[in-house]
Design an enzyme around this catalytic site. Structure first.
Site, short mmCIF file in Angstrom:
data_model
loop_
_atom_site.label_atom_id
_atom_site.label_comp_id
_atom_site.label_asym_id
_atom_site.label_seq_id
_atom_site.Cartn_x
_atom_site.Cartn_y
_atom_site.Cartn_z
N ARG A 178 0.82 -1.22 0.00
CA ARG A 178 0.00 0.00 0.00
C ARG A 178 0.85 1.27 0.00
O ARG A 178 0.50 2.27 0.62
CB ARG A 178 -0.97 0.02 1.20
CG ARG A 178 -1.91 -1.17 1.24
CD ARG A 178 -2.86 -1.20 0.05
NE ARG A 178 -3.73 -2.38 0.12
CZ ARG A 178 -3.48 -3.55 -0.47
NH1 ARG A 178 -2.38 -3.70 -1.20
NH2 ARG A 178 -4.31 -4.55 -0.35
N SER A 227 -11.24 -0.21 3.54
CA SER A 227 -10.38 -0.75 4.60
C SER A 227 -9.68 0.37 5.34
O SER A 227 -8.98 1.19 4.74
CB SER A 227 -9.34 -1.70 4.00
OG SER A 227 -9.95 -2.84 3.45
N GLU A 297 -4.66 2.87 6.72
CA GLU A 297 -4.63 2.70 5.27
C GLU A 297 -5.39 3.84 4.60
O GLU A 297 -5.01 4.31 3.53
CB GLU A 297 -5.25 1.35 4.86
CG GLU A 297 -5.19 1.09 3.37
CD GLU A 297 -5.59 -0.34 3.02
OE1 GLU A 297 -6.18 -0.51 1.94
OE2 GLU A 297 -5.31 -1.26 3.80
#
Length: 305
Positions: A178, A227, A297
Site C-alpha cells: 500500500r 479498509s 490505510e
C-alpha cells in the site's frame, strides 16, 4: 482557520481551459460524505492543461489529487492549495495488444476489469473489487484478493509538480504494501496494465466470485472509506479490531462496522473529526489488547475545523 478563510494565501492562479472552483465542498465527492472544502478544485481539460497549470503554479502551493474519494478522510477544516480531480478526459481505457490495456487515471476498477474481460485479458479481475480509480491504484499499490497493482502494472504516466510529464516503469515506483515512492504533488494521469490471455467467460466467473465475496463480507451500501487499517505482518487488521472488542463501537454517528470490523461508517451526520477520533480509539484499544500498532490505510488530508 478553514481552507475558505485561507483563500487569499494562494497567489494569482495560471489560466486554464478546464474548471477552477474556489471553496469547493469536498464532502459530496468522498464516500464518507463528511469534511470541509478545497481552497481550489481544479478539473483539467486534458493532460496538457494540467501540465501547463502546474508548471506555472507557485511551487509553494500544495497540490493533491482526488479520485473517487473512497479511501479518504477530508478533515473538517478543508484542504489548502489545489485539489485536482480528473474527469472524463482521463477515464478512457484502450486495448493495446493481446494482453495489455492503456488506462486513464480517472478510469474505475470496474471499467478496467470489464474492458479486460471483453478483450480476453485475464489477471485484472481483482481491480473490480477496489473502490477507486487507476490513479489511486498506482499511487497506493492498490490490491485485493491476493493481487496488487505491482503485479499487473507495466508503466505509469505522471505529471510532476513541476509540470513535467514523465513515463515511469513499474520498477521506478518502489512499491511496497500500500505504498509507492511517487513524489508528493505528482499526479498520475495514466497507466499500462498487462494480464494474460483468458476466456471472457472465465474472467466473468472470477469477477462474479469476487463481487459475491465483497457483498457477503463488506458494508457496500454504507457511507464508509473502505479498509481503514493496513494488515500488520502476520495479522489481519479486522481480527485484531474484533478481538479488542471494537465491533460496533461508536463515537457520535461514527461506528465500527458490525459486518466487517476494518470498516468505519458514517451512520448519518458524523463529522470527519468523529470518524478519525474513532479510528484512533480503535488503534489505542488494539495496541492495549494485542501490542500491535495499526497503521492507517485510509488517507487523511486537510486540517481540523
Amino acid at each position: 482557520m478553514t481552507a475558505t478563510a485561507r483563500a487569499a494565501a494562494v497567489p494569482d492562479l495560471p489560466p486554464v481551459r478546464g474548471r477552477l472552483t474556489h471553496a469547493a465542498p469536498l464532502a459530496p465527492l468522498v464516500w464518507f460524505k463528511s469534511g470541509g472544502a478545497a481552497e481550489w478544485l481544479f478539473e483539467p481539460a486534458d493532460a496538457d492543461d494540467l501540465a501547463g497549470f502546474l508548471a506555472r503554479l507557485d511551487p509553494a502551493v500544495p497540490v493533491m489529487a482526488l479520485g473517487l474519494g473512497s479511501n479518504l478522510i477530508v478533515r473538517d477544516g478543508g484542504v489548502s492549495g489545489i485539489v485536482i480531480r480528473l474527469g472524463k478526459a482521463f477515464a478512457q481505457v484502450q486495448r493495446l495488444d493481446e494482453t495489455s490495456l492503456r488506462c486513464g487515471a480517472g478510469a474505475s476498477g470496474i471499467l478496467v476489469s470489464s474492458t479486460a474481460r471483453d478483450a480476453g485479458i485475464g489477471g485484472l479481475e481483482f481491480l473490480r473489487s477496489i473502490p477507486g480509480t487507476v490513479g489511486g491504484f498506482v499511487r497506493m499499490n492498490g490490491g485485493a484478493y491476493g493481487r496488487e497493482t505491482v503485479d499487473v502494472l507495466v508503466q505509469a504516466q505522471v505529471v510532476l509538480r513541476s509540470g513535467e510529464i514523465r513515463t515511469l516503469p513499474v520498477e521506478d515506483l518502489g512499491y511496497t504494501y500500500r505504498h509507492s515512492n511517487l513524489a508528493d504533488g505528482a499526479v498520475v494521469i495514466g497507466a499500462t496494465f498487462r494480464g494474460d490471455p483468458a476466456e471472457p467467460a472465465a474472467i466473468q466467473a472470477e469477477m462474479d466470485r469476487i463481487a459475491a465475496a465483497r457483498e457477503a463480507s463488506q458494508p457496500l451500501r454504507s457511507k464508509t472509506g473502505g479498509s481503514t487499517f493496513k494488515n500488520p505482518a502476520g495479522h489481519k487488521a479486522w481480527e485484531l479490531v474484533d478481538a479488542a472488542g471494537c465491533r460496533g463501537l461508536r463515537r457520535g454517528d461514527a461506528q465500527v462496522s458490525t459486518k466487517h470490523t476494518n470498516f468505519l461508517l458514517n451512520l448519518g451526520s458524523a463529522t470527519s473529526a468523529d470518524i478519525e477520533a474513532l479510528g484512533e480509539e480503535v488503534r489505542d484499544r488494539v495496541k492495549a489488547a494485542s501490542g500491535v500498532t495499526l497503521e492507517w490505510e485510509i488517507q487523511r488530508v486537510g486540517v481540523g475545523a
